[in-house]
Each structure stands twice: as structure tokens, then as C-alpha cells.
Design an enzyme around this catalytic site. Structure first.
Site, PDB file in Angstrom:
ATOM      1  N   GLU A   1     -30.476  67.902 119.845  1.00  0.00           N
ATOM      2  CA  GLU A   1     -29.692  68.086 118.629  1.00  0.00           C
ATOM      3  C   GLU A   1     -29.652  69.559 118.222  1.00  0.00           C
ATOM      4  OE1 GLU A   1     -32.010  64.153 118.112  1.00  0.00           O
ATOM      5  OE2 GLU A   1     -32.215  66.039 119.200  1.00  0.00           O
ATOM      6  N   ASN A  22     -32.102  68.162 125.646  1.00  0.00           N
ATOM      7  CA  ASN A  22     -33.427  68.709 125.390  1.00  0.00           C
ATOM      8  C   ASN A  22     -33.928  69.451 126.621  1.00  0.00           C
ATOM      9  OD1 ASN A  22     -33.706  66.155 126.736  1.00  0.00           O
ATOM     10  ND2 ASN A  22     -35.827  66.011 126.089  1.00  0.00           N
ATOM     11  N   GLU A  45     -37.767  71.112 127.928  1.00  0.00           N
ATOM     12  CA  GLU A  45     -39.193  71.249 127.644  1.00  0.00           C
ATOM     13  C   GLU A  45     -39.754  72.519 128.270  1.00  0.00           C
ATOM     14  OE1 GLU A  45     -40.138  66.483 127.406  1.00  0.00           O
ATOM     15  OE2 GLU A  45     -40.768  67.567 129.191  1.00  0.00           O
ATOM     16  N   CYS A  90     -35.568  63.807 115.361  1.00  0.00           N
ATOM     17  CA  CYS A  90     -36.896  64.047 114.787  1.00  0.00           C
ATOM     18  C   CYS A  90     -36.726  64.700 113.405  1.00  0.00           C
ATOM     19  CB  CYS A  90     -37.729  64.928 115.717  1.00  0.00           C
ATOM     20  SG  CYS A  90     -37.193  66.660 115.791  1.00  0.00           S
TER      21      CYS A  90
END
Length: 128
Positions: free
Chosen positions: A55, A42, A44, A86
Site C-alpha cells: 500500500e 511489498n 522485504e 496494517c
């Protein structure tokens, strides 16, 4: 397919996470129907809506390489056991799942692998 290898790669790539805001690092490693593996972490952004999950990062790499069928994905966070995708990631995975389905691999409190079917995590996923 050795799901332990997928998890080990997810753990390794989680170290590359750029998560200065949430401090929630995530790594993912998937395998396609052709047996190729793709990893992602990930990252941000201060504009939170621009954040990309591990993912979807891994799926994007597979797509960029011409892959369209994902058999399994391992997801790991040092912050939480049973790190499931998520809702947005579940739908993206649903779009590219192999005809026989897609396994989602997480790790439990005892570092044992837990395998869930995507169809269990996303019943009635959107399909055209």
C-alpha cells in the site's frame, strides 16, 4: 470506477512481491481523484524494519507523480482473504484520502469484493 479492475491489477502486481522471509506476498492498486491508477507490491529486507508494504509502495508512486488524493485502494494477497492494510498503511492512506473519503477493497472467501471505508478501519485517524 471499476473496482474489479483495481483488484485485478493488485493481483497481478502481487506476483512481483519480494517476500522471501515472511512468504506473505501482497499487491495493491489505488486510484486517485484524477482517475490515475498506481500499483505497488511489498518488498522485504533482512533488516525487517526496512520492509515496505504494498500500500505504501503504491502511495509513494502516486505522490512521486504529483497526486495527493486517493479515492480507493484494492489490496490482495494470495496468502489471505480480506487482506486489510496494517496500522501504518491506514495512517498513510488517511493522510492522502480524497475529501469524500477512501474505499478499501478486499476479496472474501468467495472471491467477491468487499468495500470498507477507511474511516471504519481507522476511526479517529491522526489529522493536522
Amino acid at each position: 470506477m471499476d473496482y474489479k479492475e483495481l483488484m485485478d491489477r493488485a493481483k497481478e502486481v502481487s506476483k512481483n512481491s519480494y517476500s522471501p522471509y515472511s512468504k506473505f506476498a501482497v499487491g495493491a492498486c489505488l486510484v486517485t481523484s484524477n482517475g490515475k491508477m498506481y500499483s505497488g507490491c511489498n518488498f522485504e529486507n533482512s533488516s525487517f524494519g526496512m520492509t515496505i508494504c504494498a500500500e505504501r509502495n503504491a502511495v509513494g508512486s502516486a505522490i512521486a507523480d504529483g497526486e495527493r488524493e486517493i479515492k480507493a485502494i484494492a489490496i490482495y494477497s494470495p496468502n489471505q482473504k480480506h487482506c486489510y492494510p496494517c496500522g501504518a498503511c491506514r495512517q498513510v492512506l488517511n493522510e492522502f484520502k480524497a475529501p469524500e473519503g477512501l474505499d478499501v477493497i478486499t476479496e472474501d472467501e468467495n472471491d467477491e469484493l468487499k468495500i470498507s471505508k477507511l474511516c471504519e478501519l481507522l476511526p479517529e485517524g491522526f489529522n493536522l
